[in-house]
Scaffold this motif. Structure first.
Motif, mmCIF file in Angstrom:
data_model
loop_
_atom_site.group_PDB
_atom_site.id
_atom_site.type_symbol
_atom_site.label_atom_id
_atom_site.label_comp_id
_atom_site.label_asym_id
_atom_site.label_seq_id
_atom_site.Cartn_x
_atom_site.Cartn_y
_atom_site.Cartn_z
ATOM 1 N N GLY A 315 0.799 -1.219 0.000
ATOM 2 C CA GLY A 315 0.000 0.000 0.000
ATOM 3 C C GLY A 315 0.834 1.274 0.000
ATOM 4 N N LYS A 316 0.193 2.356 -0.436
ATOM 5 C CA LYS A 316 0.870 3.643 -0.549
ATOM 6 C C LYS A 316 -0.048 4.732 0.003
ATOM 7 N N ALA A 317 0.574 5.765 0.586
ATOM 8 C CA ALA A 317 -0.217 6.840 1.181
ATOM 9 C C ALA A 317 0.524 8.161 1.084
ATOM 10 N N ALA A 318 -0.244 9.255 1.129
ATOM 11 C CA ALA A 318 0.312 10.608 1.224
ATOM 12 C C ALA A 318 -0.429 11.309 2.352
ATOM 13 N N VAL A 319 0.335 11.812 3.311
ATOM 14 C CA VAL A 319 -0.243 12.362 4.542
ATOM 15 C C VAL A 319 0.283 13.779 4.759
#
Length: 808
Positions: A315-319
């Protein structure tokens, strides 16, 4: 006929005026956005079988219009919304605004008038959205975003947190990696989704349909998100409202209620430094294995760890988090160490301060990527903190800033003072896991140091002259025209400072540089012309601007001194201001829309009878401005108008000069009003006076001749303008297809864009001239010369004082 986005936005904002006064924008936004939603779904889905939204009988916008003027209008509107909500499981989503609220909307006739006016605006000034053919461009969704942005601006610090600026949302959508998704079962998650703008941008960036899941603690804000998603053709999205992500996460494993559900991608802009995140906390293993728990009074890392726990294996995320999370100590330092050791942080992007509506503190984007995390040997960093413009009391990222950030990040471009890859050895050994961006990227401006030796002995330091090396490389002979050797390590100006600018413009290489700029533009024009001429009902405006913007970057890649991102900004600014509306209308109505005109009218009401009348106040071409049609077809007529204006202006100037310079005993003073203006009837009367002296008669007659010339000219000018206006108006219906193309592409689009690019070219000469003059002025006089001048002036002052009898 298609509506311009700018006109739609203006109409929507005008509708807000009808509600101002009884409530602040944090409240009336719910009313306006609800009405916009009802109008859109009614136009789009009423009578449509198996549509995304079911518009039941008695639950549509038309039913609201039937209530205009009714004494029970507020109650009736609430009932209509309730029917629509009930039919679509939207209770608690679209029915949060109560139109029968006397405290907010007034009592009796005040409520009737206010709501009737509001409905009238939506009826008369809004388009029929069922006829919108450019669905993928989400004109209504963009309008909804426009309203939320303005509501957030008006609401201020305490109530604007529901909205993430669109520019920031677009960055997260581009850097999270969702544009590389390829399967049809991709999931996207936002655990603090606010009004949904961020998750929508991320979904739009995906090349495939994605399943959207969001959670929002504030139930009213969750309603905004649900409506926003519907208006962006994402009605299948699932938004859970009224639940805290930490005490009651709504997305859990279907086979094990004690395990969080996992997603492919996640984006989030959580509340900064949340002090209440532990209230009712349920763990779900979110904080295990990171060396420590997030601080009780600061939830920044709690949100980050929740996101990581909610991601699938790859999975990948931008926070979005405050910058403090990159360097604060104690528990956060331990967690940060663990994240770096695990290789979970792919990149960090430092943003400018004061971008967000809920806070002015600077923030960053942390990009998380579990895929190949164990092989990651560092963190890619960008310092974009200096790239923004002021927009009211906030800062705003420009189109060029968004593009530069996303391109540099995704291509891992290392640019001086902007971006670089920081290896783990530097992060761990040299900086003890501190990720503060200035430790890795020095983005501060180069200090302009002054030379003491230059001030003492004269001359411009060679180091300052050579700091302009980029200009000397582009214009090899210019340096020798501006500077001459002075002594070791120093040069001096070869010409006076008043000649610097002319010398630059007269330089042959600088003149040919204009050809380089124009050649790059014409290369771009050749590359995009076919695309622009082929605009039709199948055209997606957002795709076409993406293509032609990429092309302009390529064409200006090798043009020295002009920043390709500035050229990109010039194109994008014109697109947002004008060209987007034009392209949308062409896609909607075809090229024949260039022949359309729009008439402006003013409505006046008779105070006694109440009767309303409309009067035309002007007109213009809807796509091709009147000025361009006049220029193309009626140049001679326009010249006649211009010449007559010149004659009138000259007569008026001479008239004003005579009045201004009149002596106290001049006869002119006898024909002036109390305010100093000319009394024209009085002037005529004075000339009939038989007792008037010959000299006074000559003066007043000259005055009268000028008045006659100006007045007769004004009458002629009015006739010339009317005739020209009539010809131009009639010309629109006669335009051939080729003439339509010439007007819109060549004379409107290309000319405007080229002029904006030429302004960048002109700025090159201004920058070098300003710097050369600055250096010349700085070292023009040595310190001994300045001291001598001071002594000389001091002596003169002393001498004057002595002659005046003042002791010194």
């Amino acid at each position: 006929m298609a509506v311009k986005k700018s006109e739609l936005y203006s109409s929507l904002w005008a509708s807000c005026d009808s509600l101002r006064g009884g409530m602040d924008s944090s409240q009336y936004k719910d009313y306006i956005l609800t009405l916009l939603f009802v109008k859109y779904v009614s136009d789009k889905y009423q009578g449509v079988a198996y549509g995304d939204i079911d518009v039941p009988e008695g639950g549509g916008f038309g039913d609201m219009l039937a209530l205009i003027g009714s004494k029970n209008i507020g109650e009736g509107m609430d009932k209509i919304i309730a029917r629509l909500a009930q039919a679509n499981n939207l209770r608690g989503v679209i029915d949060n605004a109560h139109f029968n609220d006397e405290d907010k909307l007034g009592k009796g006739k005040e409520m009737v008038d206010k709501l009737s006016e509001l409905l009238g605006i939506f009826r008369d000034q809004m388009p029929d959205f069922s006829k919108n053919r450019a669905d993928d461009d989400d004109i209504i969704g963009d309008a909804y975003e426009y309203l939320m942005r303005n509501f957030a601006t008006e609401s201020g610090k305490s109530k604007g947190q529901f909205y993430t600026p669109a520019e920031v949302s677009r960055i997260l959508a581009k850097v999270v990696g969702i544009e590389h998704a390829h399967s049809g079962d991709v999931t996207l998650y936002d655990p603090a989704c606010g009004s949904g703008s961020l998750i929508i941008r991320a979904a739009e960036a995906a090349p495939v349909d994605v399943a959207i899941y969001g959670q929002e603690k504030e139930i009213t804000t969750a309603g905004l998100a649900r409506m926003n998603l519907v208006l962006h053709n994402l009605a299948t999205a699932e938004i859970k409202g009224g639940y805290s992500t930490f005490s009651d996460p709504q997305y859990k494993n279907k086979d094990d209620d004690g395990v969080l559900r996992l997603f492919d991608f996640a984006v989030v802009n959580p509340p900064f430094s949340d002090k209440n995140w532990t209230h009712g906390l349920k763990e779900y293993g979110r904080f295990d294995g990171y060396g420590d728990r997030p601080p009780q009074k600061n939830g920044d890392f709690a949100w980050l760890l929740h996101i990581i726990k909610s991601l699938k294996r790859n999975g990948k995320a931008a926070v979005i988090l405050p910058l403090g999370g990159l360097f604060r100590g104690n528990a956060e330092a331990a967690i940060r160490r663990s994240l770096i050791d695990r290789g979970l942080i792919k990149g960090i992007i430092g943003l400018p301060a004061n971008l967000f509506y809920g806070t002015g503190i600077p923030a960053c984007i942390i990009v998380i990527d579990k895929e190949n995390a164990d092989e990651r040997d560092g963190v890619f960093m960008i310092d974009a903190s200096r790239d923004f413009i002021k927009d009211g009391n906030k800062n705003r990222l420009r189109e060029r800033d968004v593009y530069k950030i996303t391109t540099v990040f995704n291509q891992r471009l290392e640019l001086p003072k902007y971006s670089r890859f920081a290896p783990n050895s530097e992060i761990k050994d040299k900086n003890a896991y501190n990720l503060n961006i200035p430790r890795y990227i020095n983005s501060s401006a180069v200090e302009d140091l002054q030379s003491i030796e230059g001030h003492l002995n004269g001359g411009i330091p060679i180091i300052d002259v050579e700091s302009l090396q980029a200009y000397w490389e582009t214009f090899p002979n210019l340096r020798d025209q501006l500077f001459t050797p002075y002594r070791a390590g120093f040069e001096s100006l070869k010409i006076g400072m008043d000649k610097v600018r002319d010398t630059i413009f007269d330089d042959a290489e600088f003149s040919s540089y204009a050809d380089t700029v124009e050649t790059a533009f014409r290369k771009w024009k050749t590359g995009v012309d076919g695309k622009l001429r082929a605009i039709d009902s199948k055209t997606k405006p957002k795709l076409i601007i993406a293509e032609i913007a990429e092309e302009i970057l390529t064409c200006f890649e090798l043009v020295a001194l002009v920043d390709k991102y500035d050229v990109f900004e010039a194109l994008m600014s014109y697109w947002n201001e004008t060209m987007a509306d034009d392209v949308y209308m062409l896609a909607q109505d075809g090229w024949g829309a260039i022949r359309d005109i729009e008439v402006f009218k003013k409505t006046t009401e008779n105070k006694k009878t109440g009767a309303k009348t409309e009067k035309e106040t002007g007109w213009n071409g809807r796509l091709a401005p009147k000025a361009l049609v006049t220029e193309m077809f009626f140049d001679a007529e326009q010249k006649a108008v211009d010449d007559k204006e010149t004659v009138i202006a000259a007569a008026q100037a001479e008239l004003d000069e005579m009045i201004e310079n009149a002596d106290e005993d001049s006869a002119i003073n006898d024909v002036l009003k109390g305010n100093g203006g000319l009394d024209k009837p009085g002037l005529k009367k004075a000339l009939k006076d038989k007792c008037l002296s010959a000299d006074d008669r000559d003066v007043l007659q000259k005055l009268q001749d000028l008045v006659t010339r100006a007045d007769d000219g004004a009458k002629t000018l009015k006739d010339l303008r009317a005739a020209l206006d009539k010809k131009a108006r009639e010309q629109y219906s006669k335009l051939t297809d080729d003439e339509c193309l010439e007007l819109l592409l060549e004379r409107k689009w290309y000319r405007t864009i080229l002029n904006d690019i030429y302004s960048l070219y002109s700025a090159v000469s201004h920058r070098i001239a300003d710097r050369v003059n600055e250096l010349g002025a700085r070292y023009e006089l040595t310190l001994p010369e300045l001291e001598s001048e001071v002594s000389r002036l001091e002596g003169k002052v002393k001498s004057h004082l002595e002659r005046m009898g003042v002791a010194w």
